[in-house]
Design a protein around this motif. Sequence first.
Motif, short mmCIF file in Angstrom:
data_model
loop_
_atom_site.label_atom_id
_atom_site.label_comp_id
_atom_site.label_asym_id
_atom_site.label_seq_id
_atom_site.Cartn_x
_atom_site.Cartn_y
_atom_site.Cartn_z
N ASN A 1 0.80 -1.23 0.00
CA ASN A 1 0.00 0.00 0.00
C ASN A 1 0.83 1.28 0.00
OD1 ASN A 1 -2.21 -1.73 0.26
ND2 ASN A 1 -2.17 -1.61 2.50
N ARG A 2 2.12 1.17 -0.27
CA ARG A 2 2.98 2.34 -0.13
C ARG A 2 2.81 3.37 -1.23
NH1 ARG A 2 8.44 -0.19 2.59
NH2 ARG A 2 7.37 -0.80 4.51
N ASP A 3 2.13 3.01 -2.31
CA ASP A 3 1.87 3.98 -3.36
C ASP A 3 0.67 4.87 -3.03
OD1 ASP A 3 3.97 2.97 -4.78
OD2 ASP A 3 2.74 1.58 -5.96
N SER A 4 -0.05 4.52 -2.00
CA SER A 4 -1.26 5.28 -1.64
C SER A 4 -0.98 6.14 -0.42
CB SER A 4 -2.42 4.31 -1.36
OG SER A 4 -3.54 5.01 -0.90
N GLN A 5 -1.21 7.43 -0.55
CA GLN A 5 -1.05 8.35 0.57
C GLN A 5 -2.22 8.25 1.54
OE1 GLN A 5 1.59 10.14 1.30
NE2 GLN A 5 2.69 9.52 -0.54
N VAL A 6 -3.36 7.73 1.05
CA VAL A 6 -4.53 7.62 1.92
C VAL A 6 -4.30 6.60 3.02
CG1 VAL A 6 -7.01 7.10 1.97
CG2 VAL A 6 -6.00 8.29 0.01
N GLU A 7 -3.52 5.55 2.71
CA GLU A 7 -3.27 4.51 3.70
C GLU A 7 -2.53 5.06 4.92
OE1 GLU A 7 -4.34 1.46 3.69
OE2 GLU A 7 -5.35 1.69 1.77
N ARG A 8 -1.76 6.12 4.73
CA ARG A 8 -1.02 6.70 5.84
C ARG A 8 -1.97 7.28 6.90
NH1 ARG A 8 4.25 8.05 6.30
NH2 ARG A 8 4.55 7.41 4.15
N LEU A 9 -3.15 7.71 6.47
CA LEU A 9 -4.09 8.34 7.39
C LEU A 9 -4.88 7.32 8.20
CD1 LEU A 9 -5.47 11.12 5.01
CD2 LEU A 9 -3.64 11.32 6.70
N LYS A 10 -5.02 6.11 7.69
CA LYS A 10 -5.85 5.12 8.38
C LYS A 10 -5.06 3.89 8.81
CE LYS A 10 -7.43 3.09 3.99
NZ LYS A 10 -8.60 2.72 3.19
N SER A 11 -3.75 4.00 8.87
CA SER A 11 -2.93 2.86 9.28
C SER A 11 -3.12 2.60 10.78
CB SER A 11 -1.45 3.13 8.99
OG SER A 11 -0.66 2.09 9.51
N PRO A 12 -3.37 1.35 11.17
CA PRO A 12 -3.52 1.03 12.60
C PRO A 12 -2.19 0.69 13.27
CG PRO A 12 -4.06 -0.90 11.31
CD PRO A 12 -3.67 0.18 10.32
N ILE A 13 -1.09 0.74 12.51
CA ILE A 13 0.22 0.39 13.04
C ILE A 13 1.10 1.64 13.07
CG2 ILE A 13 2.22 -1.12 12.80
CD1 ILE A 13 0.53 -2.97 11.09
N PHE A 14 1.65 1.94 14.23
CA PHE A 14 2.56 3.07 14.38
C PHE A 14 3.89 2.54 14.93
CE2 PHE A 14 -1.57 4.97 14.31
CZ PHE A 14 -1.39 6.21 13.72
N ILE A 15 4.97 3.09 14.41
CA ILE A 15 6.30 2.65 14.82
C ILE A 15 7.09 3.83 15.36
CG2 ILE A 15 6.37 0.72 13.19
CD1 ILE A 15 8.05 2.45 11.34
N LEU A 16 7.96 3.56 16.31
CA LEU A 16 8.84 4.60 16.84
C LEU A 16 10.01 4.76 15.88
CD1 LEU A 16 9.35 6.57 19.11
CD2 LEU A 16 10.58 4.79 20.34
N SER A 17 10.11 5.93 15.27
CA SER A 17 11.12 6.19 14.26
C SER A 17 12.06 7.29 14.73
CB SER A 17 10.46 6.60 12.94
OG SER A 17 11.42 6.91 11.95
N CYS A 18 13.28 7.26 14.22
CA CYS A 18 14.29 8.28 14.54
C CYS A 18 14.84 8.84 13.24
CB CYS A 18 15.42 7.67 15.38
SG CYS A 18 16.73 8.84 15.82
N THR A 19 14.84 10.16 13.12
CA THR A 19 15.31 10.82 11.90
C THR A 19 16.78 11.20 11.96
OG1 THR A 19 14.56 12.96 12.73
CG2 THR A 19 13.01 11.70 11.38
N GLN A 20 17.46 10.91 13.07
CA GLN A 20 18.88 11.21 13.16
C GLN A 20 19.66 10.25 12.27
OE1 GLN A 20 20.78 13.67 14.82
NE2 GLN A 20 22.33 12.76 13.51
N ARG A 21 20.47 10.77 11.35
CA ARG A 21 21.23 9.95 10.43
C ARG A 21 22.64 9.75 10.95
NH1 ARG A 21 17.12 8.60 9.59
NH2 ARG A 21 15.73 8.97 7.83
N ARG A 22 23.17 8.58 10.70
CA ARG A 22 24.51 8.26 11.18
C ARG A 22 25.56 9.17 10.56
NH1 ARG A 22 25.04 1.83 10.56
NH2 ARG A 22 27.07 2.27 11.51
#
Length: 440
Positions: free
Chosen positions: A209-230
Amino acid sequence: MRKGTKRKTTHKDEAPTQPAEEPKNDPSQSVQESKDGPPEENHVEQPEREEPIQKDEAEKKVQEEPTKKAATGKAKRAKTAKPEAEPQYFSEKRNLEDLWQQVFPVGTEWDQLDTVYQYSWNFSNLEDAFEEGGELYNQKVYLFGCTEPQLVSFQGQGKVTMIPVVVAVVSPFPPSDKIGIKSVQRETEEIVPMKQMKMDWVPYIPLGNRDSQVERLKSPIFILSCTQRRAGLKHLKLERVKKFEYCLPYFYHPLQEDELEQSTIVQILFPIDPKPVFCEFDWELDELEEFTDKLIEEEEVAADQKDAFKDFVKEKVREAKKANREAREARKKVLEEMSGDTKAAFENMKFYKFYPVPSPDTPDVSSVKSAFINRYYGKAHKILALERNGAAQTRRDFFMIRLTFAIGRNRSGSLLSEMLPDNGLSPGLFWIRFPVIGKK
């Protein structure tokens, strides 16, 4: 011979490109031509007009011959059949195959991240949990990762391995928006907003479903992400880099009394030369005078530093008691302002801890599983380290028995008879691996 005939022969020998010379108006010649008859001008000039035409036709033939040969050559090459390339088959990726890799392993040292992904860890149990009948099916889930360094066996050798672990929190809202920073090396504990450490809960989009931006709004799964790059770590101070390694996902349960609030133990780090004094003091069990005298006998504290050390311990005890009192008051206030739905959400909140599924390509982690998550979350309600059998979590125990044969049934219901290689047993005897399936 007539002049006209001689002039005809001369014109044949000349090049066709040279123009014919016009005869001069000689009166005597004119009289002679009138006597002999009309001049043979048409007979003489006809070959001069045909000769260039024949040459042009010859040149056209010469130019057309290579074209015809080339066309013939192309046709021959087109008839040559090229060998058909063998079709390539690629294994279809599962919809949640990279879920565990997308979860940031909080608190892992930056130079150890590559060792976490050096094995093809199998988290199919995590994927199965989201299917119908699984623990996470049709639930709103928040996932965070961590690593546990353990001495495990792989290919007959013991090795300290960074084992990836995924923790799933079933909750209608994020369990926390804060991160705890604490380690043995740090004297104090910090609890800061996630965004200060470039972390946040973000929706996970399955591969299909990664081609659909709508899926981002109704996803029931959330992950802890970090934007700091090595790559950007080299621009940071060492203290800032180390903070990431001391991070722990923070959680505060207002309905459960915090064990840290009731603790009567304080960590003492008394700065003194040549080395600081590190110890623990329990204000309910330890008597300060005796505690100090013992440290002096052990030459941990100098005799002239006795009063300074006692004052330092008293100050730390006052700070700890004040922190406990403020925490109890804050929890009481939260409970008074909490709605009924929020209370029910905290009461029904569940923690699931996922370990990798055993596979031939990864170390065996079955002997190092633990329900403990961290000092904030406490213990998980359930550990999942094996694949599911239908809607129930199954456990496969292998018993080694000395028999000539054994028959059982596998998970699909078909008969199973599995023999292992003979390891020096008497003729006709084999080690048999018999799988036993049951609910965990």
